[in-house]
Design a protein around this motif. Structure first.
Motif, PDB file in Angstrom:
ATOM      1  N   TYR A   1      -1.688   7.013   2.252  1.00 13.89           N
ATOM      2  CA  TYR A   1      -1.073   6.809   3.566  1.00 13.89           C
ATOM      3  C   TYR A   1       0.219   7.617   3.686  1.00 13.89           C
ATOM      4  CZ  TYR A   1      -4.050   2.736   2.759  1.00 13.89           C
ATOM      5  OH  TYR A   1      -5.097   1.917   2.431  1.00 13.89           O
TER       6      TYR A   1
ATOM      7  N   ARG B   1       0.837  -1.211   0.000  1.00 10.98           N
ATOM      8  CA  ARG B   1       0.000   0.000   0.000  1.00 10.98           C
ATOM      9  C   ARG B   1       0.877   1.269   0.000  1.00 10.98           C
ATOM     10  NH1 ARG B   1      -5.351  -0.852   2.045  1.00 10.98           N
ATOM     11  NH2 ARG B   1      -6.025  -2.913   1.329  1.00 10.98           N
ATOM     12  N   LEU B   2       1.929   1.264   0.823  1.00 12.65           N
ATOM     13  CA  LEU B   2       2.784   2.445   0.929  1.00 12.65           C
ATOM     14  C   LEU B   2       3.549   2.718  -0.360  1.00 12.65           C
ATOM     15  CD1 LEU B   2       4.298   2.025   4.517  1.00 12.65           C
ATOM     16  CD2 LEU B   2       2.620   3.728   3.782  1.00 12.65           C
TER      17      LEU B   2
ATOM     18  N   CYS C   1      -1.021   3.929   7.842  1.00 17.41           N
ATOM     19  CA  CYS C   1      -1.540   2.842   7.016  1.00 17.41           C
ATOM     20  C   CYS C   1      -2.270   1.809   7.880  1.00 17.41           C
ATOM     21  CB  CYS C   1      -0.401   2.182   6.245  1.00 17.41           C
ATOM     22  SG  CYS C   1      -0.932   0.902   5.096  1.00 17.41           S
TER      23      CYS C   1
END
Length: 312
Positions: free
Chosen positions: A254, A241-242, A260
């Motif tokens: 995030y 995700r990051l 996150c």
């Protein structure tokens, strides 16, 4: 037992060749894992392994997104990881005695720490290329998520274009976004994987000093790899995700690991940290099974034996 001597160049060659072969075999499943981990509630396209039927099979060529980056950088990445583990195991052993579990874990920790030098930029670029298809599909199937002004056709960038863009906008730090999360994933993975593999592999050795048959190394790599992969999957979700730069209009962004974790728990619940776990296990199990078999075949030693030796 520790080896009586260690040839670092040979180990690096072994790791590189092993990584190339292993990643080539499992890359399509890794693609599925990345897209499953990146999708958020409200913008879900893939709910199960039907991803392969609905996406990969319909667009086989696109399924190789990010493969070139992975194949290019996996050579030094796996070379560093496997060779570093052998290097630390060799130097942590005492007079050739069997390593304690703590020392095996320390060797794995060292290997995991060393590999992130290559792993972070490799994963950074790979994730952008792998996730581009998910974003494009989301914009086609979810017109309500398109920003005002109508849909915008987004062309998938190449790895070189991404690299130049990141270096221009953020410098070398751009390629190392998510470094902390990568360390949080790779260090625990190696701490679990290498001792588990070594002990499972030792169970199948022929005699005290004999090598284990190739199928024992393969099965040991599969079991140890899948175990470690599932154990660190929550951190892999965070890392993915990051490192994703492009998102749908309804998806969270995030600012760091803590942010996150907080947003995933609030909007998706604890089970979100298990997204892609089965795909990751399907990737890592055969990958490390293949890698360990190729690694222990001793390709590096074979190649170096034919090179002319320099006289001192």
């Amino acid at each position: 037992m520790a080896d009586k001597q260690i040839s670092l160049p040979a180990k690096l060659i072994n790791g590189g060749v092993a990584g190339l072969i292993g990643v080539t075999c499992v890359f399509p499943i890794d693609l599925a894992k990345t897209r499953l981990q990146n999708q958020q509630n409200g913008s879900r396209l893939y709910t199960s392994i039907d991803y392969f039927v609905n996406d990969v099979i319909e667009n086989v060529c696109f399924s190789l997104s990010g493969a070139a980056v992975n194949l290019t950088l996996v050579t030094p990445e796996k070379a560093i990881k496997l060779a570093a583990n052998d290097f630390f195991r060799y130097h942590l052993s005492k007079d050739g005695q069997k390593l304690t579990l703590l020392r095996e874990m320390l060797a794995g920790c060292g290997a995991g720490t060393c590999q992130v030098i290559v792993t972070t930029p490799m994963e950074m670029l790979k994730i952008q290329l792998q996730d581009a298809g998910r974003i494009a599909a989301q914009r086609k199937l979810m017109p309500q998520s398109v920003a005002p002004g109508g849909p915008v056709e987004v062309k998938s960038p190449t790895a070189m274009q991404l690299t130049r863009q990141l270096l221009k906008e953020k410098g070398i730090a751009g390629l190392y976004k998510g470094l902390g999360a990568t360390l949080l994933r790779d260090v625990p993975f190696s701490i679990i994987y290498f001792p588990l593999f070594a002990n499972l592999n030792n169970l199948g050795k022929r005699g005290a000093d004999g090598p284990a048959p190739f199928y024992v190394s393969f099965l040991s790599g599969c079991i140890a790899g899948s175990t470690a992969a599932v154990a660190v999957n929550p951190v892999d979700v965070i890392k993915t995700r990051l490192q994703s730069l492009t998102r749908g209009s309804q998806e969270d962004t995030y600012s760091g690991v803590t942010d996150c974790i907080r947003k995933i728990l609030r909007h998706e619940g604890p089970t979100a940290f298990l997204k892609g776990a089965y795909c990751r296990a399907l990737v890592i199990a055969p990958l490390f099974g293949i890698v360990q078999v190729v690694y222990f075949l001793g390709v590096g030693e074979y190649i170096l034996s034919y090179l002319p030796k320099r006289n001192n």
